[in-house]
Design a protein around this motif. Structure first.
Motif, short mmCIF file in Angstrom:
data_model
loop_
_atom_site.label_atom_id
_atom_site.label_comp_id
_atom_site.label_asym_id
_atom_site.label_seq_id
_atom_site.Cartn_x
_atom_site.Cartn_y
_atom_site.Cartn_z
N GLY A 145 0.82 -1.21 0.00
CA GLY A 145 0.00 0.00 0.00
C GLY A 145 0.85 1.25 0.00
N LEU A 146 1.91 1.25 0.82
CA LEU A 146 2.82 2.40 0.84
C LEU A 146 3.50 2.59 -0.50
CD1 LEU A 146 4.61 2.03 4.32
CD2 LEU A 146 3.07 3.86 3.61
N LEU A 147 3.96 1.49 -1.10
CA LEU A 147 4.65 1.57 -2.39
C LEU A 147 3.75 2.11 -3.49
CD1 LEU A 147 6.62 -1.82 -2.42
CD2 LEU A 147 7.63 0.46 -2.49
N SER A 148 2.47 1.75 -3.43
CA SER A 148 1.53 2.16 -4.49
C SER A 148 0.68 3.37 -4.10
CB SER A 148 0.62 0.98 -4.86
OG SER A 148 0.00 0.45 -3.70
N SER A 149 1.06 4.04 -2.99
CA SER A 149 0.35 5.25 -2.51
C SER A 149 -1.13 4.99 -2.26
CB SER A 149 0.52 6.39 -3.52
OG SER A 149 1.88 6.72 -3.68
N VAL A 150 -1.42 3.79 -1.74
CA VAL A 150 -2.77 3.42 -1.35
C VAL A 150 -2.79 3.31 0.17
CG1 VAL A 150 -4.55 1.63 -1.51
CG2 VAL A 150 -3.16 2.18 -3.50
N ASN A 151 -3.95 3.55 0.79
CA ASN A 151 -4.04 3.45 2.24
C ASN A 151 -3.48 2.11 2.72
OD1 ASN A 151 -5.40 2.56 4.82
ND2 ASN A 151 -6.15 4.65 4.71
N PRO A 152 -2.39 2.11 3.51
CA PRO A 152 -1.74 0.86 3.91
C PRO A 152 -2.66 -0.11 4.65
CG PRO A 152 -0.34 2.74 4.42
CD PRO A 152 -1.68 3.29 4.03
N THR A 153 -3.47 0.42 5.57
CA THR A 153 -4.38 -0.45 6.32
C THR A 153 -5.40 -1.11 5.40
OG1 THR A 153 -4.15 0.98 8.26
CG2 THR A 153 -6.01 -0.56 8.24
N LYS A 154 -5.96 -0.32 4.50
CA LYS A 154 -6.94 -0.84 3.55
C LYS A 154 -6.32 -1.91 2.65
CE LYS A 154 -10.16 0.66 -0.07
NZ LYS A 154 -10.63 1.83 -0.87
N LYS A 155 -5.11 -1.65 2.17
CA LYS A 155 -4.44 -2.61 1.29
C LYS A 155 -4.07 -3.87 2.06
CE LYS A 155 -2.83 -3.68 -2.76
NZ LYS A 155 -3.73 -3.81 -3.92
N GLY A 156 -3.63 -3.70 3.32
CA GLY A 156 -3.29 -4.86 4.14
C GLY A 156 -4.48 -5.75 4.38
N LEU A 157 -5.63 -5.14 4.70
CA LEU A 157 -6.86 -5.92 4.94
C LEU A 157 -7.34 -6.60 3.66
CD1 LEU A 157 -8.80 -3.45 7.28
CD2 LEU A 157 -7.78 -5.65 7.91
N GLU A 158 -7.19 -5.90 2.53
CA GLU A 158 -7.61 -6.48 1.25
C GLU A 158 -6.79 -7.73 0.93
OE1 GLU A 158 -7.81 -5.29 -3.52
OE2 GLU A 158 -6.90 -3.92 -2.08
#
Length: 381
Positions: A343-356
């Motif tokens: 998420g950090l690498l792709s500038s997406v919310n890290p928590t949201k990407k982690g849960l996804e």
């Protein structure tokens, strides 16, 4: 040369960006202001200290210069807040012990995950800063001179974001994605195997064999891909070198076209392109610096690192339902962390990407586990 351009081009282009850059980051939603002079001062001072510490520990000369520039930029922002606060007779605090603890955390994080992920984590709220300063530039609480300074800081933050976005590390991103592949694939495999076999040792060995097979496959693919990219690039560079000997004007036209696509006015591009013909291959087809062996090594190491995690409970003899739950638990934590990094690498919310990623990874494992149970039932294993 290319690295230098990537680092300093946003700074050189700052004046050209002033007219349009804010519109790229601002939307119609009103930004809620909190005129907390002390908080704003400490935030800017904190960022300045973090970049300075990162620069002090940086070995690469150009990257070190880039980090010091960012530190100076944030220091200038803190001085603006200090000046505004002092005009109002307000006393500002100094950085406290927990700020210094956070600074040391970022330095440690950089050692573990590299500069790209560290700057992404540090600047995850940068777009909000752009909005904040833009809205402050219209605040009635500030004088006209102070509002002008807020406008300048908003542009600074936008340029800052541009610089941050140019920091890339292929090794780091490859490593993170490789861990993700190994984690999800081997978790699914071991989950299915545990449904078919109730012997922890067999599940562990089978999982490791699958992990080793995947590691070899991924490493070979990375090696061939990088080698092919380098060969294609070298062939293109040779053709440009030959074309320079045969028809320099044609090469100049190609360069002018590239410069125009980058946003340089056509008449200026036509004027300067003849001067760049001698280095045309470095502009049209920059050298691929990555080593095929290194790419294969990074991919192999990352994949097997992820592959080992789901197998750990079975390796220490935990079997049955407890083994499955333990494997899911350690793998779930790892998948969430890796997803957050992606998420950090792709500038997406890290928590949201982690849960996804956690949801998808566990779902794949459960599906495979059910297949294993069916195989066990019908094959009488």
């Amino acid at each position: 040369m290319v690295k230098t351009i990537k680092i300093f081009l946003p700074l050189i282009a700052k004046n050209r960006l002033k007219k349009g850059i804010l519109e790229r980051f601002l939307n119609k939603n009103e930004y809620k202001l909190h005129m907390d002079y002390n908080k704003n001062y400490l935030e800017e001072l904190f960022d300045s200290e973090v970049y300075k510490k990162l620069a002090d520990a940086e070995k690469d000369r150009l990257t070190r210069i880039y980090l010091y520039k960012l530190s100076d930029m944030e220091k200038k922002h803190s001085e603006v807040w200090k000046e505004i606060a002092e005009k109002r007779g307000l006393k500002l605090e100094k950085l406290k012990w927990y700020h210094k603890l956070k600074i040391n955390f970022y330095v440690f994080f950089r050692k573990l995950f590299g500069l790209e992920l560290t700057t992404k984590l540090l600047e995850s709220g940068e777009e909000s800063d752009i909005k904040k300063y833009y809205e402050l530039s219209k605040s009635p609480e500030l004088s006209e001179e102070e509002r002008e300074k807020m406008r300048e800081l908003s542009v600074d933050e936008a340029v800052h974001e541009e610089i941050i976005s140019s920091v890339k590390s292929k090794d780091v991103s490859d490593f993170v994605y490789g861990i993700s592949d190994g984690l999800v694939e081997v978790l699914a495999a071991t989950s299915g195997l545990s449904g078919a076999f109730n012997v922890p040792f067999l599940v562990a060995i089978s999982g490791l064999i699958i992990g080793a097979s995947g590691t070899l496959s991924m490493a070979i693919g990375a090696y061939l891909s990088t080698k092919s990219e380098k060969e294609i690039n070298e062939n293109k560079r040779r053709k440009i070198e030959i074309q320079k000997l045969v028809d320099r004007k044609e090469v100049s036209k190609r360069l002018a076209g590239i410069l125009t696509e980058l946003g340089i006015k056509e008449n200026i591009a036509l004027d300067i392109s003849p001067q760049l013909v001698d280095v045309a291959e470095d502009i049209i087809a920059p050298k691929v610096e990555e080593s095929p062996k290194k790419s294969a090594g990074v991919t192999a190491l990352s994949y097997i690192t992820g592959a080992i995690v789901p197998v750990i409970p079975y390796l220490i003899g935990i079997g049955g339902l407890l083994g499955v739950i333990s494997s899911y638990l350690v793998s779930g934590i790892a998948i969430f962390i890796v997803g957050s990094l992606i998420g950090l690498l792709s500038s997406v919310n890290p928590t949201k990407k982690g849960l996804e990623m956690l949801t998808l990874g566990i779902s794949a494992a459960i599906g495979t586990h059910l297949l294993g149970l069916l195989a066990s039932y019908y094959l009488h294993v």
